[in-house]
Design a protein around this motif. Structure first.
Motif, PDB file in Angstrom:
ATOM      1  N   VAL A 161       0.995  -1.209   0.040  1.00 26.91           N
ATOM      2  CA  VAL A 161       0.051   0.065  -0.202  1.00 26.91           C
ATOM      3  C   VAL A 161       1.047   1.188  -0.042  1.00 26.91           C
ATOM      4  N   ILE A 182       2.454   1.794  -3.364  1.00 27.52           N
ATOM      5  CA  ILE A 182       1.677   2.383  -4.551  1.00 27.52           C
ATOM      6  C   ILE A 182       1.341   3.848  -4.248  1.00 27.52           C
ATOM      7  N   GLN A 183       0.927   3.958  -3.070  1.00 29.10           N
ATOM      8  CA  GLN A 183       0.544   5.508  -2.875  1.00 29.10           C
ATOM      9  C   GLN A 183       1.694   6.522  -3.207  1.00 29.10           C
ATOM     10  N   ILE A 206       2.307   6.927  -7.071  1.00 29.57           N
ATOM     11  CA  ILE A 206       1.329   7.504  -7.502  1.00 29.57           C
ATOM     12  C   ILE A 206       1.651   9.039  -7.246  1.00 29.57           C
ATOM     13  N   VAL A 223      -6.732   4.202  -2.999  1.00 28.74           N
ATOM     14  CA  VAL A 223      -5.871   4.097  -4.104  1.00 28.74           C
ATOM     15  C   VAL A 223      -6.955   4.657  -5.153  1.00 28.74           C
ATOM     16  N   ASP A 224      -8.291   4.455  -5.081  1.00 30.19           N
ATOM     17  CA  ASP A 224      -9.304   5.440  -5.998  1.00 30.19           C
ATOM     18  C   ASP A 224      -9.335   6.646  -5.749  1.00 30.19           C
ATOM     19  N   ASN A 276      -5.458   7.704  -7.458  1.00 33.60           N
ATOM     20  CA  ASN A 276      -5.361   7.415  -8.802  1.00 33.60           C
ATOM     21  C   ASN A 276      -6.756   7.569  -9.508  1.00 33.60           C
ATOM     22  N   ARG A 328      -7.238   5.901 -15.839  1.00 28.46           N
ATOM     23  CA  ARG A 328      -6.850   6.261 -14.570  1.00 28.46           C
ATOM     24  C   ARG A 328      -5.284   6.808 -14.839  1.00 28.46           C
ATOM     25  N   ILE A 372      -2.012   0.020 -13.152  1.00 32.02           N
ATOM     26  CA  ILE A 372      -1.491  -0.830 -11.926  1.00 32.02           C
ATOM     27  C   ILE A 372      -1.466  -2.501 -12.299  1.00 32.02           C
ATOM     28  N   LEU A 431      -7.225  -4.104  -7.553  1.00 29.37           N
ATOM     29  CA  LEU A 431      -6.569  -2.967  -7.686  1.00 29.37           C
ATOM     30  C   LEU A 431      -6.250  -2.944  -9.360  1.00 29.37           C
ATOM     31  N   ASN A 485      -7.851  -0.277 -12.157  1.00 27.92           N
ATOM     32  CA  ASN A 485      -6.806   0.633 -12.499  1.00 27.92           C
ATOM     33  C   ASN A 485      -6.006   0.296 -13.645  1.00 27.92           C
TER      34      ASN A 485
END
Length: 330
Positions: A235, A238-239, A242, A273-274, A277, A285, A289, A315, A319
């Motif tokens: 997590v 990924i954050q 982005i 994530v939504d 992203n 998006r 991903i 995910l 995405n």
């Protein structure tokens, strides 16, 4: 007393007796007439009443029989109604099932149509820069990262560096990173982070690593012994990727490599994530991903690998990416 007076008394007495006798005779005659007629009338009356009673009783029996027959018919009709209601309920359930299948089929067809349109749009939207990078006649020679789109100009690796991955899957991780790079002959930039958001090359923090053969080889060589702390949750990586590298004029593809997920909630991560992203006006998006799951715990599965698969699949689906679950080490 004189003879004349005695005669008068005698004449009077005889006349009186005659009257009395006649009166009694008339009464006796009346009695005889009455007794002769009365039994006949009573007998007729009794016979008439018995006939009426018998007639009424027979009518009552007939009515009771009709009532029993009507009750039987009513019971039969009620039973038939119950059977009809059960048959109707079965038909309604069957109709509901058929309508559900029809709706699902229609939704699947609509989803396939949308996916086809998206695929066509993606093919048509190949930029001049991608044509220059890959060439008009480019065809991927390897399907080792099968099903994953390769239209990104920038790629980011987010690699789980936990002990289970490093000790159980690292040779395969090296191969998959190398194979993924081979799918992209040339890109504008590369970045490598672990699942906590730690950079492989701190000197390129917040920047893109230039794509050169030497840099690619350096990534593979460094990866052989690279094992910073990891909490087995992609997590944070990924954050960070982005938030740091998204740009509306760049096509970025993220590759998440991992074996399990230590977090508790899949939904919270997907929602987070939504929020970062987000999709543009065309529905695309910010970044694509993709994810690859390694079979470290396949022999002894646990809840963490199921959560990882569920998280990465959702995910990737939301995405514009693909989740690939490896079934064996090769």
């Amino acid at each position: 007393m004189s003879t004349r007076n005695r005669r008068l008394i005698e004449e009077f007495s005889v006349s009186f007796l005659d009257v009395i006798c006649c009166g009694f005779g008339a009464i006796i005659l009346l009695l005889m007439i009455t007794k002769t007629v009365e039994p006949i009338l009573l007998e007729r009356s009794v016979v008439s009443l018995e006939g009426q009673v018998a007639s009424r009783e027979q009518a009552l029996y007939d009515i009771q029989g009709q009532i029993r027959e009507l009750r039987r018919q009513l019971a039969d009709a009620s039973g038939q109604l119950d059977d009809n209601l059960l048959a109707l309920a079965r038909m309604e359930r069957e109709l509901t099932r058929i309508l559900g299948r029809f709706t699902a089929t229609t939704e699947d067809q609509e989803q396939m149509r949308k996916q086809t349109l998206k695929l066509a749009a993606a093919r048509q939207s190949l930029t001049d820069e991608m044509e220059r990078l890959l060439g008009l006649d480019f065809r991927r020679q390897s399907d080792l990262v099968g099903g994953i789109a390769v239209d990104s100009e920038y790629i980011i690796f987010i690699i789980d560096t936990s002990g289970s991955m490093f000790n159980g899957a690292w040779p395969q991780v090296l191969r998959k990173v190398s194979e993924t790079l081979d799918v992209y002959p040339t890109v504008k930039g590369i970045q490598v982070m672990n699942d906590m958001g730690e950079y492989m090359f701190s000197g390129f923090r917040g920047q893109w690593i230039p794509d050169t053969p030497a840099r690619r080889q350096s990534i593979i060589n460094t990866l052989r012994s690279w094992s910073p702390f990891s909490n087995s949750s992609p997590v944070e990586g990924i954050q960070a990727a982005i938030d740091t590298y998204y740009a509306p004029d760049k096509r970025i593809g993220i590759y998440v490599f991992g074996d399990d997920y230590s977090g508790d909630s899949v939904e919270d991560v997907v929602d987070a994530v939504d929020r970062i992203n987000v999709a543009d006006e065309s529905g695309r998006r910010r970044v694509r991903i993709n994810a690859v799951g390694f079979p470290v715990h396949l022999q002894r599965p646990n809840a963490r690998i199921y959560r990882f698969a569920a998280l990465m699949r959702e995910l990737a689906y939301r995405n514009d990416g693909t989740f690939v679950g490896l079934s064996e080490f090769q």
